[in-house]
Design an enzyme around this catalytic site. Structure first.
Site, PDB file in Angstrom:
ATOM      1  N   ASP A  17      -4.616  -2.081 -58.647  1.00 58.21           N
ATOM      2  CA  ASP A  17      -3.702  -1.181 -59.622  1.00 58.21           C
ATOM      3  C   ASP A  17      -3.183  -2.107 -60.521  1.00 58.21           C
ATOM      4  OD1 ASP A  17      -1.842   0.781 -60.154  1.00 58.21           O
ATOM      5  OD2 ASP A  17      -0.351   0.103 -58.752  1.00 58.21           O
ATOM      6  N   GLU A  77      -7.474   1.570 -60.287  1.00 56.03           N
ATOM      7  CA  GLU A  77      -6.744   2.808 -60.599  1.00 56.03           C
ATOM      8  C   GLU A  77      -6.637   2.861 -62.348  1.00 56.03           C
ATOM      9  OE1 GLU A  77      -3.567   4.523 -58.424  1.00 56.03           O
ATOM     10  OE2 GLU A  77      -2.435   3.884 -60.205  1.00 56.03           O
ATOM     11  N   ASP A 152       2.875  -1.793 -55.433  1.00 56.73           N
ATOM     12  CA  ASP A 152       1.647  -2.157 -56.237  1.00 56.73           C
ATOM     13  C   ASP A 152       0.591  -2.587 -55.218  1.00 56.73           C
ATOM     14  OD1 ASP A 152       2.891  -1.607 -58.727  1.00 56.73           O
ATOM     15  OD2 ASP A 152       3.847  -3.336 -58.911  1.00 56.73           O
TER      16      ASP A 152
END
Length: 191
Positions: A17, A77, A152
């Protein structure tokens, strides 16, 4: 890259991420219909450092993670929206640094939108980060104290789980159409 002998025949998936200040990562070892977490954490970048130096640090840190866990595949992502163009530019650069850290080591990389990740884990594309973390904890059977897992970091694991589900759909963990259904089938999670 040959599989790491310490993980046997497991498929190793690195989920990322990316962020220009905080980048979450999670490493899964997938064997059949089960996955276990090998590593999960957040890379905190010095907010006082110039942006190019933060990108270099991110590239180096993720490179070290790749060298340590030798993933077979990586899922990131992708940033898709934002109100501040400058922030989106920085986020895109962080994603590029993350991709390069992986791709320079010849690891196949796939991108997923935040909505795809949320839908894969919760059944809805507009889930909150806390809902995603709850589902990551449930699907990966993490200990109760995993609720303190940084968002996160749980997002990175969610990206890895999303990739696992997309990659091996017939063997993917069950997806739930609603929170009510999940809780009915897992009453122990209400504690």
């Amino acid at each position: 890259m040959p599989p790491s002998p310490e993980h046997g025949d497991a498929l190793i998936i690195l989920g990322i991420d990316p962020g220009s200040r905080h980048t979450g990562y999670g490493v899964l070892a997938v064997e059949g219909e089960r996955a276990r977490v090998l590593a999960v954490d957040v890379i905190h970048l010095d907010e006082q450092a110039a942006h190019p130096l933060r990108l270099l640090r991110l590239f180096e840190q993720l490179g070290a993670i790749v060298e340590r866990y030798r993933p077979d595949e990586c899922a990131l992502e992708m940033p898709v929206y934002g109100r501040n163009p400058q922030s989106m530019l920085k986020l895109g650069r962080a994603q590029a640094a993350a991709m390069l850290a992986v791709l320079t080591r010849q690891i196949p990389t796939v991108e997923y939108t935040p909505k795809e990740v949320k839908k894969a884990l919760t059944g809805q594309g507009n889930a909150t980060k806390e809902q995603v973390r709850f589902m990551v904890q449930a699907l990966l059977e993490l200990p109760a104290d995993a609720a303190r897992l940084a968002l996160d970091a749980s997002d990175a694991l969610a990206v890895a789980v999303c990739h696992w589900q997309h990659r091996t759909c017939p063997h993917a963990p069950r997806r739930y159409s609603s929170w009510a259904r999940f809780l009915r089938e897992h009453p122990e999670r209400l504690e």
